[in-house]
Each structure stands twice: as structure tokens, then as C-alpha cells.
Design a protein around this motif. Structure first.
Motif, PDB file in Angstrom:
ATOM      1  N   GLU A  17       0.781  -1.377   0.152  1.00 30.85           N
ATOM      2  CA  GLU A  17      -0.124  -0.060   0.003  1.00 30.85           C
ATOM      3  C   GLU A  17       0.848   1.142  -0.008  1.00 30.85           C
ATOM      4  O   GLU A  17       0.432   2.239  -0.645  1.00 30.85           O
TER       5      GLU A  17
ATOM      6  N   SER B 203      -8.591 -11.851  -1.301  1.00 30.11           N
ATOM      7  CA  SER B 203      -9.257 -10.549  -1.687  1.00 30.11           C
ATOM      8  C   SER B 203      -8.476  -9.562  -0.830  1.00 30.11           C
ATOM      9  O   SER B 203      -8.450  -8.360  -1.487  1.00 30.11           O
ATOM     10  N   SER B 204      -8.333  -9.511   0.382  1.00 32.67           N
ATOM     11  CA  SER B 204      -7.397  -8.690   1.134  1.00 32.67           C
ATOM     12  C   SER B 204      -6.209  -8.400   0.468  1.00 32.67           C
ATOM     13  O   SER B 204      -5.861  -7.057   0.454  1.00 32.67           O
TER      14      SER B 204
ATOM     15  N   GLU C 100      -6.742  -6.144  -2.450  1.00 34.57           N
ATOM     16  CA  GLU C 100      -7.248  -4.689  -2.097  1.00 34.57           C
ATOM     17  C   GLU C 100      -5.959  -3.837  -1.680  1.00 34.57           C
ATOM     18  O   GLU C 100      -5.841  -2.777  -1.809  1.00 34.57           O
ATOM     19  N   ASP C 101      -5.030  -4.535  -1.038  1.00 34.15           N
ATOM     20  CA  ASP C 101      -3.755  -3.777  -0.683  1.00 34.15           C
ATOM     21  C   ASP C 101      -3.130  -3.326  -1.967  1.00 34.15           C
ATOM     22  O   ASP C 101      -2.441  -2.315  -1.520  1.00 34.15           O
TER      23      ASP C 101
ATOM     24  N   GLY D 206      -4.467  -2.531  -4.489  1.00 40.85           N
ATOM     25  CA  GLY D 206      -5.438  -1.468  -5.317  1.00 40.85           C
ATOM     26  C   GLY D 206      -5.535  -2.289  -6.698  1.00 40.85           C
ATOM     27  O   GLY D 206      -5.815  -1.479  -7.611  1.00 40.85           O
TER      28      GLY D 206
ATOM     29  N   ASP E 211      -7.734  -5.324  -9.000  1.00 35.13           N
ATOM     30  CA  ASP E 211      -8.850  -6.469  -9.398  1.00 35.13           C
ATOM     31  C   ASP E 211      -8.097  -7.914  -9.206  1.00 35.13           C
ATOM     32  O   ASP E 211      -6.892  -8.038  -9.328  1.00 35.13           O
TER      33      ASP E 211
ATOM     34  N   ASP F 139     -11.304   5.699  -6.209  1.00 28.64           N
ATOM     35  CA  ASP F 139     -11.560   4.283  -6.009  1.00 28.64           C
ATOM     36  C   ASP F 139     -10.125   3.432  -5.806  1.00 28.64           C
ATOM     37  O   ASP F 139      -9.494   3.525  -6.471  1.00 28.64           O
ATOM     38  N   LYS F 140     -10.041   2.930  -4.476  1.00 27.41           N
ATOM     39  CA  LYS F 140      -8.980   2.360  -3.886  1.00 27.41           C
ATOM     40  C   LYS F 140      -8.344   1.360  -5.270  1.00 27.41           C
ATOM     41  O   LYS F 140      -7.175   1.006  -5.437  1.00 27.41           O
ATOM     42  N   ARG F 141      -9.424   0.490  -5.921  1.00 32.19           N
ATOM     43  CA  ARG F 141      -9.090  -0.413  -6.859  1.00 32.19           C
ATOM     44  C   ARG F 141      -8.666  -0.009  -7.939  1.00 32.19           C
ATOM     45  O   ARG F 141      -8.142  -0.487  -8.956  1.00 32.19           O
TER      46      ARG F 141
END
Length: 238
Positions: free
Chosen positions: A130, A162-163, A166-167, A169, A171, A218-220
Motif C-alpha cells: 500500500e 481479496s485482502s 485490495e492492498d 489496489g 482487481d 476508488d482504491k481499486r
């Protein structure tokens, strides 16, 4: 005379044996590979991609998929393949939790090329994805292979994978690379892959044109920055 086609370079990285060669062949050739071999060094597959297909901005690009061998014996020499990178696909085996945990080390290995002293002086185990998320330059996609071998894809496994995405950013896609239908047109996996390639091209060629369809709040949709890996001298067509 045929017009020149612009290109982008996408790294495909992950542990040895996770299925990177099968994945790149499926993406580029639209069919499973019958007898994949171990990659020594790096192999490259090329895919034609229609950027923003169906819009007034539609244009054909070459996607170079650089399948980098995952053997730990080549760790000190494979950094030569990490120059001129415009996108990164992180690949892990859904039946091998260690391969997913090692994706953090793969990212650290790539980004240690950017001259970041904090990263060079720390352990790859301490690498925090991150902290390298920025507002431009290197999109990331996470792909889990051998989805057909997961007997029960329960919520705990889904949350763990998924975690990590997400870290980053990023898909995330789960695939059986032996099946053409895994990336059939219109599937969620195909849509995410197309969106990823569009984002790579967007940041490489169109970031200054203010035509981005992506919401970077959006973080992603946040993506990695590395000054060395995104040198303006790289991949110019004369």
C-alpha cells in the motif's frame, strides 16, 4: 503502408509452477496450451488488444506479456526483465497458499529497481504494497490459477485472497487455464482483464489527455508508481 501499432509491456510474475506460461498462452492465443514447459529466463507472448472498444477512442495496441521464470536460482539475474514495465500481473496457485504469500516478495523484487532506498535497505518480508500505491503509472492485476482444483472456495479463502488484492489496489481473477471458457467474452474475468489492459494503455499513452474513464478515488483504481520503470524514454515508436 501499414501504420505502426503502439505497444505496452506487462510483466507476468509469480512462483515457479503456478501456471504463468499456461495463463499467457490462454490470454494471447485464446486457447489452452497442451504441454507447457518450464520457463528459463523469460518468454514473451503478444496479444492484440482493442483499447476502449466500441467508443470513439478505440485503437489497436500490442500487449507484450513477459512471462518471467520463477526459479529462485535466477533471482539475481532476472531483474533485467523489469525495465520498461507498464503493467504487472501477479500470478499464484490457489491450491498453494505459499505462492500467494510470495506475491508480496515479487512486488518488492520488481520495485526495488526504482532506487527506493527504504525498500533496498529492508527485508522483502517487510514490504508494504500500500505504501507504493500512487496516482499513476503501473496498474496491477492479481490472478489465481488452478481454480478447478479448489473443492470448496469458502468465504475464508476468498477473504484472504481479496485482502491482498485490495492492498495492491488491484482487481482479482480466478481461472482454470485449461479451459477456453475461463476468459470467454462477457465473463467477469474477461471484463476485468480488458479493464486492466485498458488501464495500462491509458496510463502509458493517454494520462495527459484527460480522457480517463477511471475513477482514481476508488482504491481499486489506484496504481503503482516507479520513476525508473516508467521512464519517458521507453517504448517510443519512431
Amino acid at each position: 503502408m501499414m501504420a505502426a501499432v503502439d505497444k505496452v509491456k506487462v510483466l507476468v510474475i509469480g512462483d515457479s509452477g503456478v501456471g504463468k506460461t499456461s495463463l499467457t498462452h490462454l490470454i494471447a492465443q485464446h486457447e489452452p496450451i497442451s504441454n507447457p514447459s518450464w520457463t528459463v529466463g523469460c518468454s514473451v507472448e503478444v496479444k492484440l488488444h482493442e483499447y476502449k472498444e466500441g467508443t470513439s477512442y478505440q485503437k489497436t495496441y500490442f500487449i507484450e506479456l513477459w512471462d518471467v521464470g520463477g526459479s529462485s536460482n535466477h533471482r539475481m539475474t532476472r531483474s533485467v526483465f523489469y525495465n520498461s514495465v507498464h503493467g504487472i500481473i501477479l500470478v499464484h496457485d490457489l491450491t498453494n497458499r505459499k505462492s500467494q504469500q510470495n506475491l508480496q516478495k515479487w512486488l518488492a523484487e520488481v520495485f526495488s529497481r526504482d532506487g527506493n532506498s527504504k525498500l533496498r535497505n529492508s527485508s522483502f518480508d517487510d514490504f508494504d504494497p500500500e505504501q507504493f500505491i500512487g496516482s499513476n503509472q503501473i496498474p496491477v492485476l492479481v490472478i489465481g490459477t488452478k481454480f478447478d482444483l479448489i473443492e470448496e472456495f469458502n468465504s475464508n479463502i476468498n477473504h484472504r485472497l481479496s485482502s491482498f488484492a485490495e492492498d495492491c489496489g488491484a482487481d482479482e481473477i480466478f481461472l482454470d487455464c485449461r479451459q477456453m471458457r475461463s476468459l470467454a467474452a462477457g465473463t467477469s474475468s474477461a471484463v476485468k482483464l480488458t479493464r486492466f489492459f485498458d488501464k495500462v494503455i491509458e496510463m502509458r499513452y493517454h494520462a495527459r489527455e484527460n480522457i480517463s474513464p477511471f475513477n482514481i478515488s476508488d482504491k481499486r483504481n489506484r496504481i503503482y508508481t516507479s520513476p525508473l520503470l516508467t521512464s519517458p524514454k521507453l517504448y517510443h515508436n519512431d
